[in-house]
Enzyme design. Structure first.
Site, PDB file in Angstrom:
ATOM      1  N   ASP A 155       0.709  -1.351   0.133  1.00  0.00           N
ATOM      2  CA  ASP A 155       0.060  -0.208   0.020  1.00  0.00           C
ATOM      3  C   ASP A 155       0.660   1.203  -0.022  1.00  0.00           C
ATOM      4  O   ASP A 155       2.142   1.171   0.682  1.00  0.00           O
ATOM      5  CB  ASP A 155      -0.784  -0.101   1.407  1.00  0.00           C
ATOM      6  CG  ASP A 155      -1.930   1.072   1.087  1.00  0.00           C
ATOM      7  OD1 ASP A 155      -2.252   1.515   0.225  1.00  0.00           O
ATOM      8  OD2 ASP A 155      -2.437   1.387   2.221  1.00  0.00           O
ATOM      9  N   ASN A 167     -10.293  -2.906  -6.261  1.00  0.00           N
ATOM     10  CA  ASN A 167      -9.352  -2.322  -7.184  1.00  0.00           C
ATOM     11  C   ASN A 167      -9.903  -1.776  -8.617  1.00  0.00           C
ATOM     12  O   ASN A 167      -9.459  -0.758  -9.172  1.00  0.00           O
ATOM     13  CB  ASN A 167      -8.057  -2.793  -7.099  1.00  0.00           C
ATOM     14  CG  ASN A 167      -7.341  -2.572  -5.920  1.00  0.00           C
ATOM     15  OD1 ASN A 167      -6.276  -3.639  -5.766  1.00  0.00           O
ATOM     16  ND2 ASN A 167      -7.343  -1.635  -5.310  1.00  0.00           N
TER      17      ASN A 167
END
Ligand code: FPP
Length: 386
Positions: A31, A79
């Site tokens: 991340d 995503n």
């Protein structure tokens, strides 16, 4: 000879190993790529490209320290909500990474697996991912699990569908469905649960990652963004893990003894009670990740309890025992993500209910990262990965 800084890191890991507290399986929520780039005034994609460099460095180091399983959360079912250009760029980076590094990973005994649903991927990444899995399926030095188009809720729903289908066919008694049976129908069925989950970039969330499997995992968070994540951070996480006491709902190893002393050989950082989930290669069988034990191991790979080297660091590793598959379910019928055995009519369905991948694209070159400079030190952020 590794450079002195790396040699010191390897020594630190060896100390953890000597304590008997080495994690077998580390899972990472990669991340912070976007914020890392934006802080530099660069497009987000530059952060993803820098993130791929971290992937390469960390995979190599994980092999060096003898990790059995490394799972990387590369693309979630959520995503797809990102702008199409960013999704295309991520898929392009994945393809580029496989094309550039597959040979070396294969030579160095890395077995690549995928969890998630590749049916939802555009054709080129899907093809390349399948090629990577096929090419490396008999390797055994380290298992690299890529979570791609993955969501833990999807995986659990898939397991429920598979169990329901078996019950409907009269193959199992619904009353017999227990935790072990459900676990055997997850894509990770033959892998040990993650001992340690790492999330960089200052976020404290799990984001639909391996929800079942991390029930007793230790969690480690760092403000360092993924593009800045380096072996030293992995070692810090492993050291922190080694000093945690894992009780798995019990009272801990010293409980009930005067002074809480541990019995000789007890290791608080070690795996939960229960049968071993890996077995040596002589007994290898069909696994959810596609190990079928039927192919010679050209790399002559070996046991995963001693460190070795990966990715252009001196060729094939001579270690022997792959963390081979015990497949409790034994029903994956080919690809680990198949929703049912071939011919049973079940289709794959990741991303059902979520935005699907674009029907085309994949394989295109993403924008290059400007520069390539790294900033040492941590960077806290505020945005979420998913
Ligand atoms: C999270 O950062 C990262 C991702 C969604 C993708 C991770 C993918 C890679 C590192 C490259 C492809 C993978 C492989 C295995 C080659 P973010 O964009 O959410 O960061 P932010 O929270 O700062 O926006």
């Amino acid at each position: 000879m590794p450079p002195p800084e790396e040699a010191e890191l390897l020594r630190r890991v060896e100390r953890v190993r000597a304590m008997g507290r080495m994690p077998r399986h580390v899972a990472i929520i990669m991340d912070g790529n976007g914020r890392w780039a934006q802080r530099r005034g660069w497009p987000r994609v530059a952060g993803h490209r820098a993130g791929v460099e971290s992937v390469r460095v960390i995979v190599r180091f994980a092999g060096d320290i003898g990790l059995e399983v490394l799972t990387l959360y590369a693309f979630s079912t959520e995503n797809w909500r990102r702008p199409p250009a960013e999704v295309r760029a991520l898929m392009g980076l994945l393809v580029e990474h496989i094309r550039r590094d597959l040979d070396e990973l294969d030579r160095n005994g890395v077995q690549i697996r995928v969890i998630g649903d590749p049916e939802g991927l555009p054709p080129t990444p899907r093809r390349e991912v399948l090629r990577a899995v096929e090419t490396t399926r008999s390797n055994g030095r380290m298992i690299l699990v890529l979570a791609l188009n993955y969501g833990a809720r999807w995986e659990l729903a898939r397991a429920a569908r598979r169990l329901a289908a078996k019950a409907a066919r009269g193959e199992i008694d619904p009353q017999a469905i227990d935790e072990a049976m459900l676990a055997a129908h997850l894509q990770t069925a033959d892998l040990p649960d993650p001992d340690l989950v790492i999330r960089p970039s200052g976020e404290w969330r799990i984001s639909n990652f391996l929800l079942w499997q991390i029930a007793y995992s230790e969690l480690w968070f760092t403000p360092i963004a993924w593009p800045d994540f380096r072996p030293v951070h992995l070692v810090e996480a492993i050291e922190a893990y080694a000093h945690r006491e894992r009780r798995f709902g019990g009272l801990g190893p010293g409980a009930g003894r005067p002074g809480g002393a541990m019995a000789p050989g007890e290791a608080p950082g070690s795996s939960p009670p229960g049968p071993p989930r890996l077995r040596p290669p002589a007994d290898a069988g069909q696994g959810a990740g596609g190990t079928d034990g039927g192919r010679e191991d050209p790399a002559g790979c070996g046991p995963a309890d001693a460190p070795g080297r990966l990715l252009g660091r001196g060729g094939a590793d001579p270690r022997a025992a792959p963390p081979q598959a015990v497949s409790p379910g034994g029903d994956t019928g080919g690809w680990p993500w198949a929703d049912g055995a071939p011919g049973d009519g079940a289709g794959t369905g990741a991303g059902r209910g979520a935005t699907r991948a674009p029907a085309t694209t994949g394989g295109g070159q993403p924008p290059a990262a400007p520069g390539g400079g790294r900033r040492p030190g941590g960077e806290a952020g505020t945005e979420g990965r998913c």
